[in-house]
Design a protein around this motif. Structure first.
Motif, PDB file in Angstrom:
ATOM      1  N   PRO A 109       0.740  -1.154   0.057  1.00  0.00           N
ATOM      2  CA  PRO A 109       0.023  -0.070  -0.103  1.00  0.00           C
ATOM      3  C   PRO A 109       1.007   1.302   0.036  1.00  0.00           C
ATOM      4  O   PRO A 109       1.789   1.452   0.974  1.00  0.00           O
ATOM      5  CB  PRO A 109      -0.853  -0.029   1.656  1.00  0.00           C
ATOM      6  CG  PRO A 109      -0.555  -1.594   1.742  1.00  0.00           C
ATOM      7  CD  PRO A 109       0.543  -1.994   1.107  1.00  0.00           C
ATOM      8  N   VAL A 110       0.751   2.260  -0.730  1.00  0.00           N
ATOM      9  CA  VAL A 110       1.221   3.424  -1.063  1.00  0.00           C
ATOM     10  C   VAL A 110       0.820   4.364   0.383  1.00  0.00           C
ATOM     11  O   VAL A 110      -0.310   4.104   0.581  1.00  0.00           O
ATOM     12  CB  VAL A 110       1.327   4.212  -2.147  1.00  0.00           C
ATOM     13  CG1 VAL A 110       1.963   3.422  -3.387  1.00  0.00           C
ATOM     14  CG2 VAL A 110      -0.006   4.622  -2.762  1.00  0.00           C
ATOM     15  N   GLU A 111       1.725   5.538   0.725  1.00  0.00           N
ATOM     16  CA  GLU A 111       1.128   6.051   1.492  1.00  0.00           C
ATOM     17  C   GLU A 111       0.847   7.794   0.915  1.00  0.00           C
ATOM     18  O   GLU A 111       1.990   8.113   0.247  1.00  0.00           O
ATOM     19  CB  GLU A 111       2.433   6.480   2.886  1.00  0.00           C
ATOM     20  CG  GLU A 111       1.850   7.526   3.733  1.00  0.00           C
ATOM     21  CD  GLU A 111       2.697   7.657   5.054  1.00  0.00           C
ATOM     22  OE1 GLU A 111       2.212   8.185   6.042  1.00  0.00           O
ATOM     23  OE2 GLU A 111       3.842   7.659   4.444  1.00  0.00           O
ATOM     24  N   ILE A 112      -0.035   8.332   1.047  1.00  0.00           N
ATOM     25  CA  ILE A 112      -0.482   9.500   0.452  1.00  0.00           C
ATOM     26  C   ILE A 112      -0.764  10.601   1.712  1.00  0.00           C
ATOM     27  O   ILE A 112      -1.589  10.158   2.529  1.00  0.00           O
ATOM     28  CB  ILE A 112      -1.865   9.473  -0.450  1.00  0.00           C
ATOM     29  CG1 ILE A 112      -1.429   8.466  -1.687  1.00  0.00           C
ATOM     30  CG2 ILE A 112      -1.861  10.708  -0.927  1.00  0.00           C
ATOM     31  CD1 ILE A 112      -2.943   8.053  -2.216  1.00  0.00           C
ATOM     32  N   VAL A 113      -0.109  11.523   1.522  1.00  0.00           N
ATOM     33  CA  VAL A 113      -0.198  12.527   2.630  1.00  0.00           C
ATOM     34  C   VAL A 113      -0.396  13.837   1.825  1.00  0.00           C
ATOM     35  O   VAL A 113       0.302  14.341   1.191  1.00  0.00           O
ATOM     36  CB  VAL A 113       0.919  12.511   3.668  1.00  0.00           C
ATOM     37  CG1 VAL A 113       0.864  13.630   4.820  1.00  0.00           C
ATOM     38  CG2 VAL A 113       1.457  11.415   4.074  1.00  0.00           C
ATOM     39  N   VAL A 114      -1.582  14.489   2.653  1.00  0.00           N
ATOM     40  CA  VAL A 114      -2.072  15.865   1.942  1.00  0.00           C
ATOM     41  C   VAL A 114      -1.939  16.673   3.111  1.00  0.00           C
ATOM     42  O   VAL A 114      -2.233  16.637   4.338  1.00  0.00           O
ATOM     43  CB  VAL A 114      -3.481  15.937   1.765  1.00  0.00           C
ATOM     44  CG1 VAL A 114      -3.953  17.221   1.451  1.00  0.00           C
ATOM     45  CG2 VAL A 114      -3.788  14.681   0.689  1.00  0.00           C
ATOM     46  N   TYR A 115      -0.840  17.946   2.957  1.00  0.00           N
ATOM     47  CA  TYR A 115      -0.646  18.774   3.804  1.00  0.00           C
ATOM     48  C   TYR A 115      -1.271  19.898   3.422  1.00  0.00           C
ATOM     49  O   TYR A 115      -1.272  20.595   2.395  1.00  0.00           O
ATOM     50  CB  TYR A 115       1.017  19.215   3.711  1.00  0.00           C
ATOM     51  CG  TYR A 115       1.804  17.917   4.331  1.00  0.00           C
ATOM     52  CD1 TYR A 115       2.343  18.066   5.596  1.00  0.00           C
ATOM     53  CD2 TYR A 115       2.280  16.797   3.456  1.00  0.00           C
ATOM     54  CE1 TYR A 115       3.110  16.981   5.996  1.00  0.00           C
ATOM     55  CE2 TYR A 115       3.112  15.721   3.986  1.00  0.00           C
ATOM     56  CZ  TYR A 115       3.667  15.990   5.317  1.00  0.00           C
ATOM     57  OH  TYR A 115       4.519  14.979   5.709  1.00  0.00           O
ATOM     58  N   GLY A 116      -1.841  20.693   4.761  1.00  0.00           N
ATOM     59  CA  GLY A 116      -2.623  22.107   4.230  1.00  0.00           C
ATOM     60  C   GLY A 116      -2.909  22.479   5.514  1.00  0.00           C
ATOM     61  O   GLY A 116      -2.482  22.496   6.416  1.00  0.00           O
TER      62      GLY A 116
END
Length: 109
Positions: A5-12
């Protein structure tokens, strides 16, 4: 199927970035992205996390990158996939999907 599984991180942040006035908020973008990815890659595991750049979790890599977003005046939200920036300001699904497919994800439709 993906190898892992890839890790997606959304910074905001809650407030819109000054250059992003007519764009959705970071949180709205995160929710839109999460829905789009789950529709496209049904039953294929991945993780997607939202990080508030002004209140990052107590994890070194995430807090360091949150600082970088602020220090470098990046347009947020900034989307990281396996540690690589794949979107900034107004992320493009096509770019994110292409990156996921490099990891073995296959479109459900």
């Amino acid at each position: 199927m993906p190898q892992k599984p890839v890790e997606i991180v959304v910074y905001g942040a809650d407030q819109l970035c000054p250059s992003c006035v007519h764009l959705p908020s970071s949180k709205e973008t995160f929710e839109w992205l999460e829905a789009a990815i789950s529709r496209k890659y049904t039953n294929q595991p991945y993780t997607i996390t939202y990080v508030d750049i002004y209140n990052p979790p107590n994890e070194d890599d995430k807090s360091r990158f949150a600082e970088r977003v602020i220090d470098e005046d990046m347009f947020y939200p900034v989307v990281l996939l396996e540690g690589n920036i794949v979107g900034e300001g107004s992320p493009r699904l096509k770019t994110i999907f292409a990156e996921m497919e490099k990891f073995g994800y296959q479109s459900a439709n």
